[in-house]
Scaffold this motif. Structure first.
Motif, mmCIF file in Angstrom:
data_model
loop_
_atom_site.group_PDB
_atom_site.id
_atom_site.type_symbol
_atom_site.label_atom_id
_atom_site.label_comp_id
_atom_site.label_asym_id
_atom_site.label_seq_id
_atom_site.Cartn_x
_atom_site.Cartn_y
_atom_site.Cartn_z
ATOM 1 N N PHE A 196 44.402 28.806 40.568
ATOM 2 C CA PHE A 196 45.278 29.283 39.492
ATOM 3 C C PHE A 196 46.738 29.025 39.872
ATOM 4 N N GLY A 197 47.528 28.598 38.863
ATOM 5 C CA GLY A 197 48.965 28.513 39.124
ATOM 6 C C GLY A 197 49.556 27.152 38.857
ATOM 7 N N THR B 23 52.778 33.548 36.008
ATOM 8 C CA THR B 23 53.385 32.625 36.983
ATOM 9 C C THR B 23 54.828 32.323 36.583
ATOM 10 N N ASP C 257 53.721 35.657 49.817
ATOM 11 C CA ASP C 257 53.132 35.400 48.502
ATOM 12 C C ASP C 257 51.661 35.793 48.600
ATOM 13 N N GLY D 261 48.061 36.409 47.115
ATOM 14 C CA GLY D 261 47.320 35.878 45.962
ATOM 15 C C GLY D 261 47.991 34.583 45.520
ATOM 16 N N LEU E 190 54.145 29.752 43.922
ATOM 17 C CA LEU E 190 55.265 30.693 44.132
ATOM 18 C C LEU E 190 55.830 30.567 45.546
ATOM 19 N N ILE F 255 42.544 35.656 48.803
ATOM 20 C CA ILE F 255 41.198 36.127 49.138
ATOM 21 C C ILE F 255 40.201 34.956 49.091
ATOM 22 N N ASP F 256 40.563 33.908 48.339
ATOM 23 C CA ASP F 256 39.650 32.794 48.061
ATOM 24 C C ASP F 256 40.003 31.604 48.971
ATOM 25 N N ALA G 20 42.796 35.905 53.248
ATOM 26 C CA ALA G 20 42.693 37.333 53.598
ATOM 27 C C ALA G 20 42.545 38.150 52.320
ATOM 28 N N GLY H 213 43.462 41.253 50.309
ATOM 29 C CA GLY H 213 44.529 42.265 50.375
ATOM 30 C C GLY H 213 45.337 42.105 51.652
ATOM 31 N N ASN I 167 51.012 38.218 42.405
ATOM 32 C CA ASN I 167 50.570 38.040 41.021
ATOM 33 C C ASN I 167 49.051 38.173 41.028
ATOM 34 N N ILE I 168 48.568 39.413 40.966
ATOM 35 C CA ILE I 168 47.099 39.609 41.042
ATOM 36 C C ILE I 168 46.659 40.283 39.737
ATOM 37 N N MET J 78 46.956 48.768 46.172
ATOM 38 C CA MET J 78 47.646 48.239 47.358
ATOM 39 C C MET J 78 49.052 48.801 47.555
HETATM 40 C C1 LIG Z 1 46.638 35.139 38.902
HETATM 41 S S1 LIG Z 1 46.341 34.188 40.330
HETATM 42 C C2 LIG Z 1 48.004 33.897 40.860
HETATM 43 C C3 LIG Z 1 48.216 32.552 41.495
HETATM 44 C C4 LIG Z 1 49.674 32.192 41.755
HETATM 45 N N1 LIG Z 1 50.278 33.084 42.717
HETATM 46 C C5 LIG Z 1 50.481 32.208 40.466
HETATM 47 O O1 LIG Z 1 51.357 33.065 40.327
HETATM 48 O O2 LIG Z 1 50.223 31.388 39.591
HETATM 49 C C6 LIG Z 1 45.760 35.433 41.434
HETATM 50 C C7 LIG Z 1 45.318 34.932 42.778
HETATM 51 O O3 LIG Z 1 45.121 36.096 43.596
HETATM 52 C C8 LIG Z 1 43.946 35.953 44.355
HETATM 53 N N2 LIG Z 1 43.482 37.320 44.665
HETATM 54 C C9 LIG Z 1 42.843 38.177 43.840
HETATM 55 N N3 LIG Z 1 42.613 39.337 44.467
HETATM 56 C C10 LIG Z 1 43.133 39.222 45.723
HETATM 57 C C11 LIG Z 1 43.216 40.090 46.860
HETATM 58 N N4 LIG Z 1 42.699 41.311 46.836
HETATM 59 N N5 LIG Z 1 43.817 39.638 47.973
HETATM 60 C C12 LIG Z 1 44.349 38.388 48.015
HETATM 61 N N6 LIG Z 1 44.281 37.522 46.983
HETATM 62 C C13 LIG Z 1 43.692 37.936 45.846
HETATM 63 C C14 LIG Z 1 43.024 35.126 43.482
HETATM 64 O O4 LIG Z 1 42.061 34.447 44.250
HETATM 65 C C15 LIG Z 1 43.998 34.182 42.779
HETATM 66 O O5 LIG Z 1 44.151 32.965 43.475
#
Ligand SMILES: C[S@@+](CC[C@H](N)C(=O)[O-])C[C@H]1O[C@@H](n2cnc3c(N)ncnc32)[C@H](O)[C@@H]1O
Length: 292
Positions: free
Chosen positions: A128-129, A136, A157, A159, A165, A182-183, A208, A210, A228-229, A237
């Motif tokens: 995503f992004g 975003t 940054d 997520g 970002l 996380i992915d 990681a 969170g 951006n989650i 969190m």
């Molecule tokens: C909406 S996208 C944002 C991507 C980019 N930062 C942007 O602004 O376009 C959210 C991202 O957060 C990640 N994510 C979701 N929950 C998370 C968590 N608990 N810890 C870390 N990353 C997480 C997802 O895998 C995804 O890639």
């Protein structure tokens, strides 16, 4: 089966109130709810709820019921969402996007970069992004404003998705950035995008969930944290995020529907952060907090 949109055309403030009402009525159910600006000058907005045709009768009667007491003058309108032409849609998704001083573009649009643009090259892919989503674009706009006006010596940054970002921060300022997701696929894509944008060092990518990694204490505390989650994980969190923020630091949060913003603001105020401003893009909000 077609998708249906039921909507009320009204002013911005009423659309927000209707959004809150629909969020209460439909709570955790799987219906998209949002507001859209139709005409800024005339203050015309639409508050909408989307459903498949089979759910329409049930949703309509519940929306009617809710509106009747709170907004008796509201007229519920209906639109059948046309089947998406995915070829056209994917081409639209590849158009460059401007937010703040940034231009986020695909590799085929390098010639669209103008002098003064801070260009970020991201091709639509597995993470995503691409800059097209309101969350975003909202983050990019606030990042530009915060890095311009405040002393930022490092950033997180959380997520990171495509890494857009993290790349944006690094293009504005030569500071270390930790980018986590996380992915693991997203982390890999982010690392590739960092290289494609000519950033040889300074952005560390980690997988990681969170704040569950030693990377945060190794690289933090941070002057700027961007996440951006989604509203619910962001609320959960809040204490940990605040713990990793340096004194005087800023937090930029998105992935939050307009109707959810007060809960997020309450959670972060509870973590002793100060709400600085909220910006809206397509029914989504991006919120800037700081630690006074
Ligand atoms: C909406 S996208 C944002 C991507 C980019 N930062 C942007 O602004 O376009 C959210 C991202 O957060 C990640 N994510 C979701 N929950 C998370 C968590 N608990 N810890 C870390 N990353 C997480 C997802 O895998 C995804 O890639």
């Amino acid at each position: 089966m077609s998708e249906i949109r039921l909507y009320v055309s009204t002013t911005e403030s009423k659309a927000e109130e209707i959004l809150d009402l629909l969020s209460e009525v439909f709570g955790e159910e799987d219906f998209a709810i949002g507001t859209t600006e139709i005409d800024e000058k005339k203050d015309i907005w639409e508050a909408s709820i989307y459903m498949m045709a089979e759910d329409e009768a049930d949703v309509r009667s519940r929306v009617d019921g809710a509106l009747k007491s709170a907004f008796p003058e509201a007229r519920l309108q209906r639109e059948v969402i046309p089947d998406v032409d995915w070829v056209v849609k994917s081409l639209e998704g590849l158009k460059p996007v401007r937010a703040g001083r940034f231009l986020v573009h695909g590799s085929h649009d390098r010639d669209k970069v103008r002098p003064g643009d801070i260009a970020i090259e991201i091709d639509a892919g597995q993470a995503f992004g691409t800059g097209h989503h309101g969350t975003t674009a909202g983050c990019l706009e606030v990042i530009d404003a915060v890095v311009r006006s405040r002393p930022v010596r490092n950033a997180l940054d959380l997520g990171t998705g495509s890494g857009v970002l993290a790349i944006a921060v690094r293009k504005l300022k030569n500071i270390p950035v930790l980018a986590t997701d996380i992915d693991p696929v997203a982390t890999r894509v982010a690392a590739e995008n960092v290289r494609r944008n000519g950033i040889a060092s300074g952005i560390v990518t980690r997988t990681a969930p969170g704040f569950h990694s030693t990377a945060f204490s190794e690289h933090g505390p941070f002057d700027l944290i961007i996440a951006n989650i989604l509203a619910r994980p962001l609320i959960r969190m809040a204490p940990q995020l605040a713990m990793h923020l340096a004194p005087g630091g800023s937090v930029i949060l998105s992935g939050i529907l307009a109707s959810q913003r007060w809960k997020v603001i309450a959670a972060y105020s509870g973590a002793r952060l100060r709400h600085v401003r909220t910006i809206w893009r397509n029914g989504w909000v991006t919120i800037h907090f700081d630690r006074p």
